[in-house]
Design a protein around this motif. Sequence first.
Motif, PDB file in Angstrom:
ATOM      1  N   VAL A  48      38.852  20.584   3.285  1.00  0.00           N
ATOM      2  CA  VAL A  48      39.304  20.075   4.592  1.00  0.00           C
ATOM      3  C   VAL A  48      40.820  19.963   4.606  1.00  0.00           C
ATOM      4  CG1 VAL A  48      39.300  18.028   6.090  1.00  0.00           C
ATOM      5  CG2 VAL A  48      37.145  18.908   5.163  1.00  0.00           C
ATOM      6  N   TRP A  49      41.378  19.451   3.530  1.00  0.00           N
ATOM      7  CA  TRP A  49      42.844  19.344   3.442  1.00  0.00           C
ATOM      8  C   TRP A  49      43.476  20.733   3.555  1.00  0.00           C
ATOM      9  CZ3 TRP A  49      45.948  21.340  -0.529  1.00  0.00           C
ATOM     10  CH2 TRP A  49      47.296  21.015  -0.435  1.00  0.00           C
ATOM     11  N   GLY A  50      42.934  21.688   2.815  1.00  0.00           N
ATOM     12  CA  GLY A  50      43.485  23.043   2.849  1.00  0.00           C
ATOM     13  C   GLY A  50      43.364  23.680   4.220  1.00  0.00           C
ATOM     14  N   LEU A  51      42.227  23.456   4.885  1.00  0.00           N
ATOM     15  CA  LEU A  51      42.025  24.037   6.207  1.00  0.00           C
ATOM     16  C   LEU A  51      42.918  23.406   7.279  1.00  0.00           C
ATOM     17  CD1 LEU A  51      38.141  24.438   6.153  1.00  0.00           C
ATOM     18  CD2 LEU A  51      39.868  26.259   5.997  1.00  0.00           C
ATOM     19  N   THR A  52      43.344  22.164   7.048  1.00  0.00           N
ATOM     20  CA  THR A  52      44.236  21.515   8.020  1.00  0.00           C
ATOM     21  C   THR A  52      45.689  21.917   7.819  1.00  0.00           C
ATOM     22  OG1 THR A  52      44.490  19.540   6.643  1.00  0.00           O
ATOM     23  CG2 THR A  52      42.710  19.516   8.304  1.00  0.00           C
ATOM     24  N   GLY A  53      45.980  22.677   6.786  1.00  0.00           N
ATOM     25  CA  GLY A  53      47.356  23.120   6.531  1.00  0.00           C
ATOM     26  C   GLY A  53      48.012  23.809   7.712  1.00  0.00           C
ATOM     27  N   PRO A  54      47.371  24.817   8.297  1.00  0.00           N
ATOM     28  CA  PRO A  54      47.999  25.490   9.448  1.00  0.00           C
ATOM     29  C   PRO A  54      48.217  24.553  10.626  1.00  0.00           C
ATOM     30  CG  PRO A  54      46.198  26.823   8.573  1.00  0.00           C
ATOM     31  CD  PRO A  54      46.157  25.507   7.863  1.00  0.00           C
ATOM     32  N   PHE A  56      48.999  21.421  10.558  1.00  0.00           N
ATOM     33  CA  PHE A  56      50.182  20.598  10.282  1.00  0.00           C
ATOM     34  C   PHE A  56      51.360  21.436   9.795  1.00  0.00           C
ATOM     35  CE2 PHE A  56      46.618  17.612   9.909  1.00  0.00           C
ATOM     36  CZ  PHE A  56      47.034  16.648  10.811  1.00  0.00           C
ATOM     37  N   HIS A  57      51.266  22.744   9.921  1.00  0.00           N
ATOM     38  CA  HIS A  57      52.336  23.667   9.556  1.00  0.00           C
ATOM     39  C   HIS A  57      52.770  23.495   8.103  1.00  0.00           C
ATOM     40  CE1 HIS A  57      52.490  24.613  13.784  1.00  0.00           C
ATOM     41  NE2 HIS A  57      52.675  23.330  14.070  1.00  0.00           N
ATOM     42  N   GLN A  63      51.440  17.883   2.435  1.00  0.00           N
ATOM     43  CA  GLN A  63      51.394  18.020   0.984  1.00  0.00           C
ATOM     44  C   GLN A  63      51.394  16.661   0.297  1.00  0.00           C
ATOM     45  OE1 GLN A  63      54.275  20.777  -0.599  1.00  0.00           O
ATOM     46  NE2 GLN A  63      54.084  22.090   1.207  1.00  0.00           N
ATOM     47  N   LEU A  64      52.173  15.732   0.859  1.00  0.00           N
ATOM     48  CA  LEU A  64      52.273  14.396   0.280  1.00  0.00           C
ATOM     49  C   LEU A  64      50.927  13.674   0.316  1.00  0.00           C
ATOM     50  CD1 LEU A  64      54.236  12.379  -0.963  1.00  0.00           C
ATOM     51  CD2 LEU A  64      54.679  11.519   1.339  1.00  0.00           C
ATOM     52  N   ILE A  65      50.132  13.936   1.339  1.00  0.00           N
ATOM     53  CA  ILE A  65      48.826  13.278   1.456  1.00  0.00           C
ATOM     54  C   ILE A  65      47.942  13.626   0.262  1.00  0.00           C
ATOM     55  CG2 ILE A  65      46.662  13.304   2.775  1.00  0.00           C
ATOM     56  CD1 ILE A  65      48.407  13.429   5.309  1.00  0.00           C
ATOM     57  N   ILE A  66      47.819  14.892  -0.071  1.00  0.00           N
ATOM     58  CA  ILE A  66      46.951  15.273  -1.186  1.00  0.00           C
ATOM     59  C   ILE A  66      47.557  14.852  -2.519  1.00  0.00           C
ATOM     60  CG2 ILE A  66      47.766  17.629  -1.631  1.00  0.00           C
ATOM     61  CD1 ILE A  66      44.094  16.547  -1.496  1.00  0.00           C
ATOM     62  N   ASN A  67      48.876  14.957  -2.643  1.00  0.00           N
ATOM     63  CA  ASN A  67      49.523  14.538  -3.901  1.00  0.00           C
ATOM     64  C   ASN A  67      49.333  13.052  -4.149  1.00  0.00           C
ATOM     65  OD1 ASN A  67      50.386  17.110  -4.439  1.00  0.00           O
ATOM     66  ND2 ASN A  67      52.419  16.814  -3.556  1.00  0.00           N
TER      67      ASN A  67
END
Length: 146
Positions: A48-54, A56-57, A63-67
């Motif tokens: 889900v995090w990866g799919l939301t990348g586009p 949130f540009h 990136q900070l959220i997952i880190n």
Amino acid sequence: MPPNNTQEPQERDFFCRIRDSFRHFARKSSAVLGTAWAFIGALIIIAVWGLTGPVFHYSDTWQLIINTGTTIVTFLMVFLIQNTQNRDSAATQLKLDEIIRATIGAHNVFLDLEQRGDEELAVLREQFNKLARQARADGGTAEPVA
């Protein structure tokens, strides 16, 4: 409870209750988080995090959220895993001590071996290395070093 049920149970102090609560929480957490379902859940979160990348540009905040999330989870899991590992290790040592104690002919010097210093362990290790060399030379008939 007291063994004879005639005495009032002793009130446990605050730290004892905290330790017992943490032990219970750590056991339950490790049982739940060590399952395939927990792993699948983690994979879903990452997907889900990866799919939301586009969406949130691929921003710094994204990136900070997952880190931050993985760092916090890792930090907390270290304590849960260590607590469970300490208890399992202590139980294993007690079982091994009982086997040594109950075995006729066993050397009781090995009871509580994990509490010995490095120097004592090195001496015992060398004695058993010597015994192993002697057994190989004699075809496997060397007697234990006392």
